[in-house]
Design a protein around this motif. Structure first.
Motif, PDB file in Angstrom:
ATOM      1  N   MET A   1     -12.595 -12.412  -7.413  1.00  0.00           N
ATOM      2  CA  MET A   1     -11.413 -11.624  -8.106  1.00  0.00           C
ATOM      3  C   MET A   1     -10.495 -12.538  -8.870  1.00  0.00           C
ATOM      4  O   MET A   1     -10.150 -12.201  -9.622  1.00  0.00           O
ATOM      5  N   ARG A   2     -10.383 -13.625  -8.205  1.00  0.00           N
ATOM      6  CA  ARG A   2      -9.592 -14.681  -8.834  1.00  0.00           C
ATOM      7  C   ARG A   2     -10.122 -15.558  -9.800  1.00  0.00           C
ATOM      8  O   ARG A   2      -9.676 -16.405 -10.335  1.00  0.00           O
TER       9      ARG A   2
ATOM     10  N   PHE B   1     -15.312 -12.627  -1.491  1.00  0.00           N
ATOM     11  CA  PHE B   1     -14.741 -11.643  -2.528  1.00  0.00           C
ATOM     12  C   PHE B   1     -13.392 -11.783  -3.203  1.00  0.00           C
ATOM     13  O   PHE B   1     -13.283 -11.657  -4.474  1.00  0.00           O
TER      14      PHE B   1
ATOM     15  N   TYR C   1      -2.747  -5.954  -5.374  1.00  0.00           N
ATOM     16  CA  TYR C   1      -3.784  -6.896  -5.874  1.00  0.00           C
ATOM     17  C   TYR C   1      -2.975  -8.038  -6.499  1.00  0.00           C
ATOM     18  O   TYR C   1      -3.582  -9.049  -6.712  1.00  0.00           O
TER      19      TYR C   1
ATOM     20  N   LYS D   1     -16.487  -2.238  -7.637  1.00  0.00           N
ATOM     21  CA  LYS D   1     -17.377  -3.076  -7.000  1.00  0.00           C
ATOM     22  C   LYS D   1     -17.295  -2.630  -5.375  1.00  0.00           C
ATOM     23  O   LYS D   1     -18.135  -3.415  -4.618  1.00  0.00           O
TER      24      LYS D   1
ATOM     25  N   PHE E   1       0.560  -1.267   0.071  1.00  0.00           N
ATOM     26  CA  PHE E   1      -0.102  -0.051  -0.097  1.00  0.00           C
ATOM     27  C   PHE E   1       0.892   1.422   0.062  1.00  0.00           C
ATOM     28  O   PHE E   1       0.505   2.334  -0.386  1.00  0.00           O
TER      29      PHE E   1
ATOM     30  N   GLN F   1     -11.564  -2.914 -10.708  1.00  0.00           N
ATOM     31  CA  GLN F   1     -12.449  -3.470  -9.799  1.00  0.00           C
ATOM     32  C   GLN F   1     -12.741  -2.848  -8.534  1.00  0.00           C
ATOM     33  O   GLN F   1     -13.935  -3.010  -8.039  1.00  0.00           O
TER      34      GLN F   1
ATOM     35  N   PHE G   1      -7.314  -5.965   8.702  1.00  0.00           N
ATOM     36  CA  PHE G   1      -7.101  -4.350   9.156  1.00  0.00           C
ATOM     37  C   PHE G   1      -7.806  -4.172  10.563  1.00  0.00           C
ATOM     38  O   PHE G   1      -8.726  -4.797  11.211  1.00  0.00           O
TER      39      PHE G   1
ATOM     40  N   PHE H   1     -16.578  -4.825   3.725  1.00  0.00           N
ATOM     41  CA  PHE H   1     -17.262  -4.233   2.705  1.00  0.00           C
ATOM     42  C   PHE H   1     -18.988  -4.208   3.329  1.00  0.00           C
ATOM     43  O   PHE H   1     -19.620  -5.123   3.542  1.00  0.00           O
TER      44      PHE H   1
ATOM     45  N   GLU I   1      -8.680  -0.451   0.336  1.00  0.00           N
ATOM     46  CA  GLU I   1      -7.328  -1.314   0.652  1.00  0.00           C
ATOM     47  C   GLU I   1      -7.539  -2.763   0.610  1.00  0.00           C
ATOM     48  O   GLU I   1      -6.787  -3.780   0.015  1.00  0.00           O
ATOM     49  N   ALA I   2      -8.566  -3.015   1.480  1.00  0.00           N
ATOM     50  CA  ALA I   2      -8.847  -4.418   1.524  1.00  0.00           C
ATOM     51  C   ALA I   2      -9.265  -5.179   0.421  1.00  0.00           C
ATOM     52  O   ALA I   2      -8.661  -6.397   0.215  1.00  0.00           O
ATOM     53  N   ALA I   3      -9.977  -4.361  -0.532  1.00  0.00           N
ATOM     54  CA  ALA I   3     -10.278  -4.825  -1.919  1.00  0.00           C
ATOM     55  C   ALA I   3      -9.369  -5.220  -2.707  1.00  0.00           C
ATOM     56  O   ALA I   3      -8.849  -6.356  -3.165  1.00  0.00           O
ATOM     57  N   ALA I   4      -8.182  -4.353  -2.785  1.00  0.00           N
ATOM     58  CA  ALA I   4      -6.946  -4.292  -3.234  1.00  0.00           C
ATOM     59  C   ALA I   4      -6.329  -5.619  -2.952  1.00  0.00           C
ATOM     60  O   ALA I   4      -5.512  -6.458  -3.457  1.00  0.00           O
ATOM     61  N   ASN I   5      -6.290  -5.529  -1.555  1.00  0.00           N
ATOM     62  CA  ASN I   5      -5.375  -6.683  -0.917  1.00  0.00           C
ATOM     63  C   ASN I   5      -6.068  -8.084  -1.239  1.00  0.00           C
ATOM     64  O   ASN I   5      -5.228  -9.105  -1.507  1.00  0.00           O
ATOM     65  N   LEU I   6      -7.302  -8.205  -1.556  1.00  0.00           N
ATOM     66  CA  LEU I   6      -7.802  -9.436  -1.790  1.00  0.00           C
ATOM     67  C   LEU I   6      -7.704  -9.862  -3.336  1.00  0.00           C
ATOM     68  O   LEU I   6      -8.445 -10.676  -3.875  1.00  0.00           O
ATOM     69  N   GLY I   7      -7.192  -8.820  -4.020  1.00  0.00           N
ATOM     70  CA  GLY I   7      -7.023  -9.193  -5.607  1.00  0.00           C
ATOM     71  C   GLY I   7      -7.805  -8.125  -6.543  1.00  0.00           C
ATOM     72  O   GLY I   7      -7.717  -8.635  -7.734  1.00  0.00           O
ATOM     73  N   ALA I   8      -8.630  -7.189  -6.124  1.00  0.00           N
ATOM     74  CA  ALA I   8      -9.142  -6.384  -6.796  1.00  0.00           C
ATOM     75  C   ALA I   8      -8.274  -5.336  -7.620  1.00  0.00           C
ATOM     76  O   ALA I   8      -7.641  -4.661  -6.796  1.00  0.00           O
ATOM     77  N   SER I   9      -8.344  -5.335  -8.831  1.00  0.00           N
ATOM     78  CA  SER I   9      -7.565  -4.405  -9.460  1.00  0.00           C
ATOM     79  C   SER I   9      -8.242  -2.970  -9.273  1.00  0.00           C
ATOM     80  O   SER I   9      -9.425  -2.722  -8.985  1.00  0.00           O
ATOM     81  N   PRO I  10      -7.458  -1.813  -9.576  1.00  0.00           N
ATOM     82  CA  PRO I  10      -8.106  -0.616  -9.086  1.00  0.00           C
ATOM     83  C   PRO I  10      -9.387  -0.406  -9.906  1.00  0.00           C
ATOM     84  O   PRO I  10     -10.184   0.069  -9.294  1.00  0.00           O
TER      85      PRO I  10
END
Ligand code: ADP
Ligand code: MG
Lengths: 374, 289
Positions: free
Chosen positions: A106-107, A102, A77, B206, A56, B202, A85, A91, B191-200
């Motif tokens: 994404m995968r 989620f 990502y 989402k 980050f 996404q 966190f 979400f 950030e959590a979303a990005a951490n879980l694999g979501a591209s900017p």
């Protein structure tokens, strides 16, 4: 560890904000399956270190290697690290099931596989009945488990936990701490956790990293940090040692102020300014009439019975107080020393720790000459 | 009293209605009283307008000779109002879509990113709020006349120009509401979303935008109402073919003051009210306004 390269290797990692180094040349190695806890006071750079690893924030200098691969420039990502966190960061517009799946969506995992993984993870954190709830319909402890489940679901290469217990009620913490440990072990995950709470860190870590002002102060298992702190900061932060500053003479006499001198249990090759660290529970209070010669004699300021021990405050020259814990076992009948009386103190060779003027721990050069009875 | 007073009274209505519970403390009683008086004050113009629209005579006199709904029936005889309503709805809809299309990305950029010129953009987007509408209208008018003279492309009175002008006053509201909405969202969630694999991209679709839903609905609502009820700016930019409803009412009032105008205003208010009721089904309005 010498035969295999470490699973995670951090080399001289730094992050500067303006002229301030939030993280200052942090180096660390973590073995596969290990739980390492970063421990330090608030603002010492723990969260920033985790965020650097998660991607980050961009490092000002240094390298992060996971399985030998340099992660520089890799966006968050693509790092496959599962982060829990401090605020949970669930979400709010998704149900528990949607939150947990989620990362799988994404995968682009096939739906059937997602469903079975979801079921498995829900069972792991015991939230099967909550799958269709929204985060705001859950208690703090349940939200915490969703956050953990969400990170576990993606089978991360590294589990990152930022103060995972800090938002929980005190009576829940131990339980959740054990739960996290159980899940991490069961999944064989390598984990890096951050906390400012010493007890939490001691209870959960395989190894600890003590940090202060962006720098690593000491790395090691609980026992090493407690028994052999490498500097006064670690001595005080882990287990609240008393730190006594004075002048060392003859290698074994520490002058603390007018007329007060500590006779050390060991000899050190040093003359001049030094700091003596003593743990409250490792100092013995000599009862009146005890033939054991005292290493130091101080006046009692206050004594408080707190259950497991009696806490004594003893006046130090220069205004401070020495804290001493006298166990209450076998205390029945023994007179407690009243404020104002003088108390003789003693301790064993293994319980004293001496630091030089630049705060480095000194190795003992041998036992000190025997004390004469006073 | 065609615009702000009556129209803005509507959104606050659901929350302002005193609950039929008994007040427990003097403070609570006082608050209910103040709320009640406020509500009456806000509703009074609307009630008066409604009352006038039912007066049978064409000359306003008290007490009236009789009541009827005939003015509503006669609305059809004035196609100008119908046309103006259509124009207003069309312009407001386009201004709303346009201001959301510009305002939402701008808000996200302002709140989530650091870039050179960020401060300037912030001031630029919000500054029209500090300039009186008449001044903006006049300035735009002068500008367009100059451009028309030089380019010989007719500008004044075109839908496009009107929408562009309305964007000036709707975008600041969209930006304000969306920025306020974004600021209260926990950054860590994205950030959590990005951490879980979501591209900017996404993360945006989402997580960020769905979480902004309430702010976006509120922003769209404000944009629509502000455009729909605007007079000051619009006054300079209309042509005989393109007239918005508030302007049509104003022009009608220059020659006659009969209950027909009141009926028109009631229809205008009903359009807004209907819109709010529809929107309320998607988002609890009391939460966003
Ligand atoms: N984005 C930032 N900009 C400026 N300073 C920051 C930023 N993030 C953290 N810091 C500073 O870096 C230091 C370490 O912060 P942090 O890693 O959050 O500490 P910890 O998690 O150990 O409490 C603090 O002094 C903090 O104020
Ligand atoms: Mg922190």
């Amino acid at each position: 560890m010498s035969t295999r390269p470490p699973y995670l290797k951090i080399e001289a990692l730094s992050k500067h904000y303006g002229s301030m180094a939030a993280v200052d040349e942090v180096s660390l190695e973590v073995a596969a399956g290990e739980m390492v806890v970063l421990l330090g006071p608030s603002g010492c750079g723990k969260t920033t270190t985790l965020r650097l690893i998660a991607g980050f924030v961009e490092a000002s200098a240094g390298r992060i290697l996971l399985e030998g691969r340099d992660y520089a420039g890799l966006p968050p990502y693509q790092r496959e690290m599962g982060m829990v966190f401090q605020s949970y960061a669930l979400f709010p517009h998704m149900t528990v099931a949607q939150n947990i799946s989620f990362g799988l969506r994404m995968r682009k995992m096939p739906a059937a596989q997602i469903a079975s993984r979801l079921e498995e993870v829900l069972a792991l954190v015991k939230l099967e009945k909550m799958a269709d709830r929204y985060p705001k319909q859950l208690s703090g402890g349940q939200q915490q488990r969703v956050a953990l489940a969400r990170a576990l679901a993606i089978r991360p290469k590294l589990l990152l936990l930022d103060e995972p217990l800090s938002n929980l009620d005190a009576n829940l913490r131990q339980e959740v701490a054990r739960e996290i440990r159980r899940l991490q072990r069961a999944a064989g995950l390598t984990a890096l956790m951050v906390t400012h709470d010493q007890d939490e860190a001691m209870a959960m870590a395989d190894r600890l990293v003590v940090m202060d002002r962006g720098r690593v102060q000491q790395v090691g298992p609980q026992e090493a940090l407690y028994e052999a702190p490498e500097n006064p900061f670690v001595a005080r932060f882990i287990g609240h040692s008393n730190l006594l500053r004075g002048t060392l003479r003859d290698g074994c006499r520490l002058r603390l102020g007018e007329g007060v001198e500590a006779q050390l249990a060991q000899r050190y090759n040093l003359a001049g300014d030094a700091t003596l660290a003593l743990r409250p529970e490792r100092i013995r209070l000599l009862p009146p009439g005890d033939p054991t010669p005292a290493r130091m004699t101080l006046a009692v300021e206050d004594a408080t019975y707190v259950g497991a021990h009696v806490e004594y405050l003893l006046a130090l020259p220069g205004g401070g107080s020495l804290i001493l814990h006298q166990p209450t076992t076998g205390l029945a009948g023994a007179a407690r020393l009243a404020p104002g009386s003088r108390a003789g103190l003693s301790w064993d060779a293994g319980s004293e720790r001496i630091f030089d003027a630049s705060d480095r721990a000194l190795a003992a050069a041998g036992p000190a000459p025997a004390l004469a009875s006073v | 009293m065609t615009g702000a007073g009556t129209l803005l009274a509507i959104p606050s209505e659901p929350s302002a209605v005193p609950a039929p519970r008994r007040a427990r403390s003097p403070l609570k009683a006082a608050m209910l009283l103040v709320g009640g008086v406020g509500l009456v004050l806000m509703l009074l113009p609307l009630l008066m307008t409604g009352y006038i629209s039912t007066i049978a005579d064409s000359v306003l006199a008290f007490p009236p000779d009789g009541h009827s709904l005939s003015w509503y029936a006669r609305l059809g005889e004035f196609p100008k109002f119908g046309q103006a309503l259509g124009t207003s709805l069309r312009i407001a809809a386009m201004a709303t879509i346009g201001s959301l299309a510009i305002g939402i990305p701008a808000s996200i950029a302002l709140v989530r990113h650091r870039f050179p010129g960020r401060g300037v953009l912030n001031v630029l987007l919000l500054s029209p709020l500090t300039v009186p509408g008449v001044v903006i209208g006049l300035a735009l008018y002068v500008l367009m006349v100059e451009v028309e003279i030089r380019s010989e492309v007719p500008m004044i009175g075109s839908d496009a120009m009107l929408v562009l002008a309305h964007l000036l006053i709707t975008i600041p509201w969209v930006v304000r509401l969306c920025v306020a909405n974004l600021m209260q969202l926990d950054r860590a969630i994205e950030e959590a979303a990005a951490n879980l694999g979501a591209s900017p991209r996404q993360v945006l679709w989402k997580v960020t935008l769905p979480m902004m839903r309430q702010g976006i609905v509120a922003a769209g609502l404000f944009a629509f109402i502000i455009s729909f009820e605007n007079i000051e700016l619009t006054l300079f930019l209309i042509s005989p073919g393109v007239i918005t409803l508030p302007i049509a009412v104003l022009q009608y009032l220059e020659y006659r003051a009969d209950p027909l105008v009141a009926a028109v205003v009631m229809v205008q208010t009903a359009v807004i009210a209907l819109l709010l009721v529809l929107l309320d089904r998607y988002v609890r309005l009391s939460k966003v306004v």
